[in-house]
Motif scaffolding. Structure first.
Motif, PDB file in Angstrom:
ATOM      1  N   TRP A 212      46.776  38.143  31.598  1.00  0.00           N
ATOM      2  CA  TRP A 212      47.224  39.335  32.322  1.00  0.00           C
ATOM      3  C   TRP A 212      47.121  40.590  31.454  1.00  0.00           C
ATOM      4  O   TRP A 212      46.767  41.657  31.921  1.00  0.00           O
ATOM      5  N   GLN A 219      46.231  41.181  41.054  1.00  0.00           N
ATOM      6  CA  GLN A 219      47.120  41.367  42.201  1.00  0.00           C
ATOM      7  C   GLN A 219      47.822  40.077  42.619  1.00  0.00           C
ATOM      8  O   GLN A 219      48.892  40.117  43.223  1.00  0.00           O
ATOM      9  N   ILE A 236      55.824  37.291  34.832  1.00  0.00           N
ATOM     10  CA  ILE A 236      55.865  38.531  35.615  1.00  0.00           C
ATOM     11  C   ILE A 236      57.230  39.200  35.477  1.00  0.00           C
ATOM     12  O   ILE A 236      57.336  40.417  35.264  1.00  0.00           O
ATOM     13  N   LYS A 241      58.157  43.308  36.026  1.00  0.00           N
ATOM     14  CA  LYS A 241      57.557  43.402  37.355  1.00  0.00           C
ATOM     15  C   LYS A 241      58.254  42.428  38.304  1.00  0.00           C
ATOM     16  O   LYS A 241      58.976  41.525  37.887  1.00  0.00           O
ATOM     17  N   LYS A 242      57.988  42.614  39.597  1.00  0.00           N
ATOM     18  CA  LYS A 242      58.609  41.753  40.594  1.00  0.00           C
ATOM     19  C   LYS A 242      57.587  40.779  41.180  1.00  0.00           C
ATOM     20  O   LYS A 242      56.646  41.185  41.863  1.00  0.00           O
ATOM     21  N   GLU A 245      56.075  40.932  44.864  1.00  0.00           N
ATOM     22  CA  GLU A 245      55.832  42.326  45.236  1.00  0.00           C
ATOM     23  C   GLU A 245      54.721  42.927  44.381  1.00  0.00           C
ATOM     24  O   GLU A 245      53.674  43.318  44.886  1.00  0.00           O
ATOM     25  N   ASP A 246      54.949  42.990  43.074  1.00  0.00           N
ATOM     26  CA  ASP A 246      53.940  43.551  42.179  1.00  0.00           C
ATOM     27  C   ASP A 246      52.764  42.589  41.980  1.00  0.00           C
ATOM     28  O   ASP A 246      51.617  43.025  41.858  1.00  0.00           O
ATOM     29  N   VAL A 247      53.062  41.338  41.906  1.00  0.00           N
ATOM     30  CA  VAL A 247      52.040  40.293  41.780  1.00  0.00           C
ATOM     31  C   VAL A 247      52.430  39.144  42.710  1.00  0.00           C
ATOM     32  O   VAL A 247      53.565  38.652  42.652  1.00  0.00           O
TER      33      VAL A 247
END
Length: 351
Positions: A212, A219, A236, A241-242, A245-247
């Motif tokens: 990553w 995505q 994540i 990040k969420k 949602e983000d990934v």
């Protein structure tokens, strides 16, 4: 009382020395790839339930994710003179294990990861059956669910990362082949990179973090199993990040923690129920030892799996309290029930 010792004997009921007692309560040895994974604990627990119901002395060994430990476990079971062996032939251990057992005239059932030849092959008549999941179909379903959720980037493409399982196993190969089937039908999806997570959480988290970091445009993530998905979700979250949602993440196994993740939106899609395979194999082995042979047309079992999305979690919990289906081992055993048709049961929703 069950004892858990990593890399050694995990569950054992004392072996009976008298010949008559052996015939009444067969000794069946089991080797799992690793008890660091929730999936294999569920697999072993279901087999222990079956052993209690059928009257089997069960010996469970843990390969601890080590090829040499798998071979040592097979050697130990042969030396103990168990009546039957059920194991998962990771790391190309199908032929060595079947050879060891054949020399000792011990029948074998393989689970989860199959050999390069069919059960009841002339070379290994002691290879009674295979029981495992339809991995390719599951891998495809995971991919399709992920692709449908992702929004195209500015260039019209959808970018995903792939965290595979244990390299070289039929399980990992077939799941990845299923993903490829989905990719072939969706040329707008781009795989930015692939890593091997070895089907366990910590490794999956570490290798995904590295992938990553070099590909921040990811995505979505196709994760090969439950532990892998859990590791990706942890990575994540650790990055602030969420997941969901983000990934977007998809996985496989229906482990309890993954069911929770689907419920709270961190995991988009999960599919599984195949830890039941160990219990099914136990019934088939028990019946064989009691004189009921495995029919050739029922010796190669590929299980259809149960998909799970957030809208089905409540139904899943209602149909399978604690994630476990109702299964009567004696009712599915021809030794106890002459009318039994098959040991296999596939998890399905009630409507």
């Amino acid at each position: 009382m069950w004892k858990y010792l990593k890399g050694a004997l995990v569950g054992a009921v004392s072996l009976v020395a008298a010949g008559a007692a052996w015939a009444e309560n067969p000794n069946i040895g089991v080797i799992v790839p690793t008890l660091d994974a929730q999936f294999w604990n569920s697999y072993a627990d279901f087999m222990k339930k079956g052993a209690d119901e059928l009257g089997v002395n069960l010996v469970v060994l843990n390969a601890d994710n080590k090829p040499d430990q798998m071979i040592k476990g097979l050697e130990d079971l042969v030396a103990q003179g168990v009546d039957g062996i059920i194991y998962t032939p990771y790391w190309a251990t199908a032929t060595p294990g079947l050879t060891l057992a054949k020399q000792a005239d011990i029948p074998v059932i393989l689970t989860d990861s199959y050999a390069d030849f069919d059960p009841q092959d002339a070379l290994f008549p002691n290879y009674l059956a295979f029981v495992g999941p339809s991995d390719r179909d599951a891998g495809k379903q995971m991919g399709e669910a992920l692709f449908a959720k992702l929004e195209p980037a500015e260039d019209g493409k959808k970018y995903i990362a792939v965290v595979n399982g244990t390299a070289g196993t039929s399980v990992a190969i077939d799941r990845r082949a299923g993903l490829q089937d989905a990719l072939d039908a969706h040329p707008d999806v781009v795989v930015v990179g692939e890593v091997d997570g070895n089907f366990v959480r910590d490794t999956s988290q570490t290798v995904f973090e590295s992938l990553w970091q070099g590909n921040p445009n990811v995505q979505g993530v196709w994760a090969a199993n439950g532990g892998t998905a859990t590791g990706v979700i942890a990575a994540i979250t650790s990055a602030g990040k969420k997941p969901g949602e983000d990934v977007i993440v998809v996985g496989m196994d229906l482990n309890p923690e993954n069911v929770d993740a689907v419920e709270n939106g961190e995991l988009l899609f999960d599919i599984g129920g195949h830890w039941l395979q160990g219990g099914f194999a136990l019934v088939m082995m028990y019946d064989h030892l009691k004189g009921h042979e495995v029919p050739a047309d029922k010796a190669n079992v590929k299980l259809g799996l149960l998909p799970l999305t957030q809208d089905r979690v409540a139904k899943f919990r209602a149909d399978f309290p604690g994630g476990v289906p109702v299964y009567d081992f004696k009712a599915h055993s021809r030794a106890y029930n002459p009318e039994a048709q098959t040991a296999v049961f596939e998890m399905k929703y009630s409507d």
